[in-house]
Design a protein around this motif. Structure first.
Motif, PDB file in Angstrom:
ATOM      1  N   ALA A  74      32.496  12.821  11.048  1.00  0.00           N
ATOM      2  CA  ALA A  74      31.512  12.233  10.129  1.00  0.00           C
ATOM      3  C   ALA A  74      30.592  11.268  10.870  1.00  0.00           C
ATOM      4  O   ALA A  74      31.036  10.474  11.699  1.00  0.00           O
ATOM      5  CB  ALA A  74      32.230  11.509   8.990  1.00  0.00           C
ATOM      6  N   GLY A  75      29.285  11.395  10.577  1.00  0.00           N
ATOM      7  CA  GLY A  75      28.316  10.461  11.147  1.00  0.00           C
ATOM      8  C   GLY A  75      27.982  10.721  12.590  1.00  0.00           C
ATOM      9  O   GLY A  75      27.556   9.810  13.307  1.00  0.00           O
ATOM     10  N   MET A  76      28.120  11.964  13.012  1.00  0.00           N
ATOM     11  CA  MET A  76      27.827  12.305  14.414  1.00  0.00           C
ATOM     12  C   MET A  76      26.856  13.470  14.442  1.00  0.00           C
ATOM     13  O   MET A  76      27.030  14.468  13.722  1.00  0.00           O
ATOM     14  CB  MET A  76      29.123  12.674  15.143  1.00  0.00           C
ATOM     15  N   ILE A  77      25.824  13.367  15.262  1.00  0.00           N
ATOM     16  CA  ILE A  77      24.876  14.463  15.428  1.00  0.00           C
ATOM     17  C   ILE A  77      25.504  15.467  16.386  1.00  0.00           C
ATOM     18  O   ILE A  77      25.648  15.200  17.580  1.00  0.00           O
ATOM     19  CB  ILE A  77      23.523  13.958  15.966  1.00  0.00           C
ATOM     20  N   ASP A  78      25.905  16.614  15.819  1.00  0.00           N
ATOM     21  CA  ASP A  78      26.561  17.635  16.637  1.00  0.00           C
ATOM     22  C   ASP A  78      26.000  19.002  16.274  1.00  0.00           C
ATOM     23  O   ASP A  78      24.921  19.114  15.684  1.00  0.00           O
ATOM     24  CB  ASP A  78      28.081  17.579  16.443  1.00  0.00           C
ATOM     25  N   MET A  81      24.464  19.945  12.827  1.00  0.00           N
ATOM     26  CA  MET A  81      23.119  19.473  12.482  1.00  0.00           C
ATOM     27  C   MET A  81      23.034  19.055  11.016  1.00  0.00           C
ATOM     28  O   MET A  81      22.139  19.446  10.270  1.00  0.00           O
ATOM     29  CB  MET A  81      22.066  20.552  12.794  1.00  0.00           C
ATOM     30  N   ASP A  82      24.008  18.238  10.583  1.00  0.00           N
ATOM     31  CA  ASP A  82      24.086  17.792   9.188  1.00  0.00           C
ATOM     32  C   ASP A  82      23.098  16.642   8.974  1.00  0.00           C
ATOM     33  O   ASP A  82      23.453  15.459   9.049  1.00  0.00           O
ATOM     34  CB  ASP A  82      25.521  17.358   8.871  1.00  0.00           C
ATOM     35  N   LYS A  83      21.841  17.002   8.688  1.00  0.00           N
ATOM     36  CA  LYS A  83      20.802  15.991   8.550  1.00  0.00           C
ATOM     37  C   LYS A  83      20.955  15.179   7.260  1.00  0.00           C
ATOM     38  O   LYS A  83      20.562  14.013   7.207  1.00  0.00           O
ATOM     39  CB  LYS A  83      19.429  16.657   8.590  1.00  0.00           C
ATOM     40  N   GLU A  84      21.511  15.811   6.225  1.00  0.00           N
ATOM     41  CA  GLU A  84      21.665  15.101   4.953  1.00  0.00           C
ATOM     42  C   GLU A  84      22.598  13.909   5.114  1.00  0.00           C
ATOM     43  O   GLU A  84      22.323  12.814   4.616  1.00  0.00           O
ATOM     44  CB  GLU A  84      22.195  16.056   3.884  1.00  0.00           C
ATOM     45  N   GLN A  85      23.699  14.114   5.775  1.00  0.00           N
ATOM     46  CA  GLN A  85      24.646  13.020   5.987  1.00  0.00           C
ATOM     47  C   GLN A  85      24.020  11.914   6.826  1.00  0.00           C
ATOM     48  O   GLN A  85      24.182  10.725   6.540  1.00  0.00           O
ATOM     49  CB  GLN A  85      25.909  13.543   6.663  1.00  0.00           C
ATOM     50  N   MET A  86      23.285  12.318   7.866  1.00  0.00           N
ATOM     51  CA  MET A  86      22.690  11.329   8.763  1.00  0.00           C
ATOM     52  C   MET A  86      21.571  10.545   8.094  1.00  0.00           C
ATOM     53  O   MET A  86      21.212   9.459   8.548  1.00  0.00           O
ATOM     54  CB  MET A  86      22.164  12.024  10.031  1.00  0.00           C
ATOM     55  N   ALA A  87      21.011  11.093   6.986  1.00  0.00           N
ATOM     56  CA  ALA A  87      19.938  10.383   6.280  1.00  0.00           C
ATOM     57  C   ALA A  87      20.479   9.275   5.390  1.00  0.00           C
ATOM     58  O   ALA A  87      19.725   8.385   4.968  1.00  0.00           O
ATOM     59  CB  ALA A  87      19.134  11.379   5.448  1.00  0.00           C
ATOM     60  N   PHE A  95      31.324   7.960  12.731  1.00  0.00           N
ATOM     61  CA  PHE A  95      31.225   7.873  14.182  1.00  0.00           C
ATOM     62  C   PHE A  95      30.135   6.902  14.593  1.00  0.00           C
ATOM     63  O   PHE A  95      30.322   6.070  15.492  1.00  0.00           O
ATOM     64  CB  PHE A  95      30.948   9.278  14.739  1.00  0.00           C
ATOM     65  N   ARG A  96      28.976   6.965  13.946  1.00  0.00           N
ATOM     66  CA  ARG A  96      27.826   6.142  14.346  1.00  0.00           C
ATOM     67  C   ARG A  96      28.048   4.655  14.073  1.00  0.00           C
ATOM     68  O   ARG A  96      27.310   3.816  14.590  1.00  0.00           O
ATOM     69  CB  ARG A  96      26.562   6.629  13.626  1.00  0.00           C
ATOM     70  N   SER A  97      29.063   4.336  13.265  1.00  0.00           N
ATOM     71  CA  SER A  97      29.336   2.935  12.959  1.00  0.00           C
ATOM     72  C   SER A  97      30.325   2.303  13.927  1.00  0.00           C
ATOM     73  O   SER A  97      30.549   1.084  13.870  1.00  0.00           O
ATOM     74  CB  SER A  97      29.893   2.814  11.526  1.00  0.00           C
ATOM     75  N   PHE A 411      15.475  11.705  18.079  1.00  0.00           N
ATOM     76  CA  PHE A 411      15.572  12.136  19.476  1.00  0.00           C
ATOM     77  C   PHE A 411      16.875  12.892  19.709  1.00  0.00           C
ATOM     78  O   PHE A 411      16.906  13.930  20.381  1.00  0.00           O
ATOM     79  CB  PHE A 411      15.489  10.923  20.407  1.00  0.00           C
ATOM     80  N   MET A 412      17.989  12.374  19.152  1.00  0.00           N
ATOM     81  CA  MET A 412      19.279  13.022  19.339  1.00  0.00           C
ATOM     82  C   MET A 412      19.307  14.406  18.708  1.00  0.00           C
ATOM     83  O   MET A 412      19.904  15.341  19.251  1.00  0.00           O
ATOM     84  CB  MET A 412      20.386  12.146  18.743  1.00  0.00           C
ATOM     85  N   GLU A 413      18.647  14.560  17.559  1.00  0.00           N
ATOM     86  CA  GLU A 413      18.588  15.875  16.908  1.00  0.00           C
ATOM     87  C   GLU A 413      17.839  16.881  17.785  1.00  0.00           C
ATOM     88  O   GLU A 413      18.274  18.022  17.958  1.00  0.00           O
ATOM     89  CB  GLU A 413      17.905  15.753  15.546  1.00  0.00           C
TER      90      GLU A 413
END
Length: 441
Positions: A74-78, A81-87, A95-97, A411-413
């Motif tokens: 969860a919360g990782m750009i992999d 490509m779950d853009k909805e979660q990352m938004a 992960f990003r926290s 950029f990561m995406e």
């Protein structure tokens, strides 16, 4: 069971085991750092999964596309490509926290497990089987030497004493050392008993690679034919097992290698083969195939069981296995440079090449040794700094830790997508090479 099926089963079993263990390397530290793992899959579940079951917050399953596996954190750009979660705003379980050092450990977990698995396999194989080495005592007739090395002063019948000024014991490793290590000189004892230290040119490994001369030193084999392959030209000729080849096109040959080189220089051209059979000299004309092969061999059966067995205590096997695994990794990293040559690019292989690493009859020792090799290769390949691989994430995390600035999600995406397409291209290229070799070689 056909040899193809045996290799395919070993490949599937080996990769499945290594993929699951690799993903556990990410899964376990993620759980330790209280990071939510949404999926844990063997193989990719594009559109659908063969099997899946949700336990707690994680869905475990087996996909239908056997190109790898993944954990969705969860919360990782992999690759998802779950853009909805990352938004959405970051959540504490994502992960990003997490602090950068925790994210780094999570990303290095898979590679670390692959290295450990490879080392452990080598340790237990060494403890269970020991190691077979070939010394000069096991090669009383020395080596036959390729022409390229004869030009450097080596001779048929040489025995190798030292490499780079250090005593050299296991002759099984000689060609690999020349190809993958920085070898400057070799000390040999010539057949006449004299000892000489011969200098080697720089980049001898690259010279061997470009010349296709990867086994310049081979156990001395006589010209006695002990094997004839029926589907080759010799199988349709009057040559017989037990014949000793004396001449090729009127030129004397005294080693199997010199005979093979003489025949190989005349592909698809009639060759006069003079042999001695039951004390009588006979001459036959045989036309080698397009690869310059007659389909005869001397398998040096006198050396098949001529080796020195080294047994290890469990403590000794730990040092021996780790040292062996380390050298495998070092040699693989060293030979990676050959990929960037025109010849090396054509030899890159995919699943077919990996499958051919396994024997065509079931042997547990060979299976585990090959699995250990693949595990170490996977570790190295995954740590390459390519977005979409673990090494790409590690690269960006190290940048963040050093600079104090985190690359933005956009950029990561883009980087993740670029890395994904690069990997797909490499997979298609590697497996395309396999198909080409299967069809045309």
């Amino acid at each position: 069971m056909s040899p193809f099926a045996v290799k395919a089963i070993q490949l599937l079993l080996s990769l499945s085991l290594l993929i699951v263990l690799h993903e556990l390397g990410h899964f376990i530290p993620a759980k330790i750092f209280k990071t939510r793992v949404e999926k844990f899959f063997l193989f990719f579940d594009v559109k659908f999964a063969l099997v899946k079951k949700k336990i707690g917050e994680t869905t475990y399953g087996i996909g239908w596309l056997p190109l790898g596996g993944y954990v969705k954190i969860a919360g990782m750009i992999d690759e998802s490509m779950d853009k909805e979660q990352m938004a959405l705003p970051p959540q504490p379980w994502e992960f990003r926290s997490k602090p950068a050092w925790q994210r780094l450990i999570i990303m290095l977990g898979g590679v670390t497990v692959n290295i450990i698995v490879g080392m452990l396999i080598y340790i237990f194989v060494f403890y269970n089987n020991g190691q077979k080495i070939v010394t000069n005592d096991n090669l009383p007739n020395g080596f036959s030497v390729s022409q390229e090395f004869k030009d450097l002063g080596f001779q048929d019948g040489d025995q190798v004493l030292q490499v780079n000024g250090k005593d050299f014991e296991n002759m099984n490793n000689l060609n690999r050392f020349l190809f993958l290590r920085d070898v400057n000189n070799i000390t040999v004892q010539h057949p006449d008993g004299t000892t000489e230290t011969l200098a080697l040119p720089e980049e001898i490994g690259m010279t061997m690679f470009k010349a296709g001369d990867l086994e310049p030193f081979q156990p001395m084999r006589t010209t006695v034919i002990d094997t004839i392959y029926p589907d080759y030209p010799a199988g349709k000729s009057a040559l017989q097992v037990g014949d000793r080849v004396l001449q090729v096109n009127g030129t004397d040959v005294n080693t199997f290698r010199s005979m093979s080189e003489a025949v190989g220089s005349n592909p698809e051209k009639p060759v006069a083969i003079t042999v001695i059979r039951n004390g009588e000299t006979k001459e036959f004309t045989v036309t080698p195939n397009e690869n310059g092969q007659l389909g005869i061999n001397n398998l040096a059966r006198e050396y098949t069981n001529n080796f020195q067995q080294i047994d290890y205590t469990f403590g000794e096997s730990i040092g021996g296995g780790i040292s062996y695994g380390y050298n495998i990794l070092k040699d693989y990293v060293y030979q990676f440079k050959y990929v960037f040559t025109s010849k090396g690019a054509t030899q890159v292989g995919g699943f077919g090449a990996i499958g051919n690493l396994f024997p065509d009859t079931w042997n547990w020792t060979s299976f585990w040794m090959t699995t250990a090799l693949i595990s170490i290769i996977l570790a190295f390949m995954n740590i390459l700094p390519i977005p979409a691989l673990d090494g790409g994430h590690v690269m960006f995390l190290l940048y963040e830790m050093i600079s104090g600035r985190k690359p933005n999600d956009k950029f990561m995406e883009i980087a993740q997508m670029a890395g994904f397409f690069l990997l797909i291209g490499l997979v298609l290229f590697a497996n395309g090479n396999d198909i080409y070799r299967w069809l045309f070689e």
